[in-house]
Design an enzyme around this catalytic site. Structure first.
Site, short mmCIF file in Angstrom:
data_model
loop_
_atom_site.label_atom_id
_atom_site.label_comp_id
_atom_site.label_asym_id
_atom_site.label_seq_id
_atom_site.Cartn_x
_atom_site.Cartn_y
_atom_site.Cartn_z
N LYS A 53 0.81 -1.24 0.00
CA LYS A 53 0.00 0.00 0.00
C LYS A 53 0.84 1.28 0.00
O LYS A 53 0.45 2.26 -0.64
CB LYS A 53 -0.96 0.00 1.20
CG LYS A 53 -2.11 -0.98 1.05
CD LYS A 53 -3.11 -0.85 2.20
CE LYS A 53 -4.20 -1.89 2.07
NZ LYS A 53 -5.23 -1.75 3.12
N ASP B 105 -9.97 2.86 2.37
CA ASP B 105 -10.04 2.29 3.72
C ASP B 105 -10.62 3.30 4.71
O ASP B 105 -11.36 2.93 5.62
CB ASP B 105 -8.64 1.89 4.20
CG ASP B 105 -8.10 0.67 3.48
OD1 ASP B 105 -8.91 -0.16 3.02
OD2 ASP B 105 -6.86 0.54 3.37
#
Ligand code: ATR
Length: 295
Positions: free
Chosen positions: A68, A104
């Site tokens: 990420k 997220d």
């Protein structure tokens, strides 16, 4: 001839992800001719894997552990959220350019808003203890700062908690020392567990020392495999509002779907497909743990 568009999850390992089942169900429901597959990409292969996304039939990708943060230099632009977190979980192809986003934060935010509404926990001056300081904790802390929580972060490795707090640069976030943990947890309106403790295949047990536990309010454990960790079981037994990580997973996937397709995500189709991939209903989307009221 209809060309099948492509989407992928870039992760390492990639085999246990629920995202392929969840996204395939959403694409089929929306009548979009696209294929979503999990690709196991070793760190040394990340640049090549991302470069391959720059042309049709790729729509984009999801990015998961451990890529990420590492993926950021390979992209052309970032959303404000991705820049703030220094992490990308969604890549969208725009022509031959790749845009990085992070769903997220909105995924967790939507999950926590629902739980707090259901628990009637809307007072001002709310406090939260976040357990853990890894990648997941960053999105959680940022979402809670945005909701005006006073945030205490506790992590086994205090230096990592200090780095998280310094990076997010918000006055309402503090590092909790071990000596402060019991009283902070006992008085918190919300506790969020973001470590791998309690996860299938992860360290066993609870991230809280014996005798330390929340007494009121709500608890979210981001683990969803198994659906109920020892921490959640104890919190539910004490009458607290609880939720596992499945709604966050579904909401982040829904936001990714919308970024790729421009269409509203079929949330319930995605939630039920995710539960099916985890072994059946009642794992955190439906049933007493999830968004449905207890039977
Ligand atoms: P993620 O991106 O899923 O958050 P991560 O960045 O590897 O994953 O972070 C894992 C988190 O779980 C960290 O907060 C880690 O604590 P450390 O920073 O001290 O390593 C926490 N964690 C992992 N195993 C743990 C254990 N046995 N006890 C307590 N915390 C643990």
């Amino acid at each position: 001839m209809v060309t099948t568009a492509r989407l992928a999850l870039l992760a390492h390992p990639a085999g246990h992800s629920v995202s392929p089942a969840m996204q395939a169900a959403a694409l089929a429901h929306a009548g979009i001719a696209a294929r979503y597959e999990a690709l196991d990409v070793a760190p040394a292969e990340l640049g090549a894997a991302v470069a391959a996304l720059r042309s049709a039939p790729w729509l984009g990708a999801n990015v998961s552990v451990p890529h990420k943060a590492a993926v950021v230099p390979w992209l052309d632009s970032l959303s404000p959220t991705a820049r703030r977190l220094g992490a990308v979980n969604t890549i969208v192809r725009r022509g031959d350019r790749l845009h990085g986003d992070n769903t997220d934060l909105t995924g967790f935010g939507r999950s926590v808003d629902e739980l707090l509404d259901a628990a009637g926990e809307r007072s001002s001056g709310r406090t939260v203890v976040v357990l853990g300081a890894g990648g997941a904790a960053r999105a959680v802390v940022a979402a809670l700062v945005d909701r005006d929580f006073a945030v205490g972060v506790y992590n086994r490795t205090a230096a990592r908690a200090r780095a998280l707090v310094a990076d997010l640069a918000a006055a309402s976030v503090l590092v909790l020392e071990e000596s402060e943990l019991a009283s902070a947890v006992a008085s918190a309106h919300l506790v969020v567990q973001t470590t791998s403790v309690g996860m299938t295949g992860g360290p066993a047990g609870s991230p809280l020392p014996p005798g330390v536990g929340p007494r009121a309010g709500a608890v979210i454990d981001l683990v969803y495999r198994p659906p109920v960790t020892p921490l959640l079981r104890a919190a539910a037994a004490a009458g607290l509002a609880v939720r596992n990580g499945l709604p966050m997973l579904v909401y982040q996937g829904a936001a990714s779907f919308e970024a790729w397709t421009g269409q509203a995500a079929p949330l319930d189709v995605m939630g039920r497909a995710a539960e099916e991939a985890l072994g059946g209903p009642g794992r955190g989307w439906t049933g007493p743990l999830g968004r449905d009221p207890p039977a």
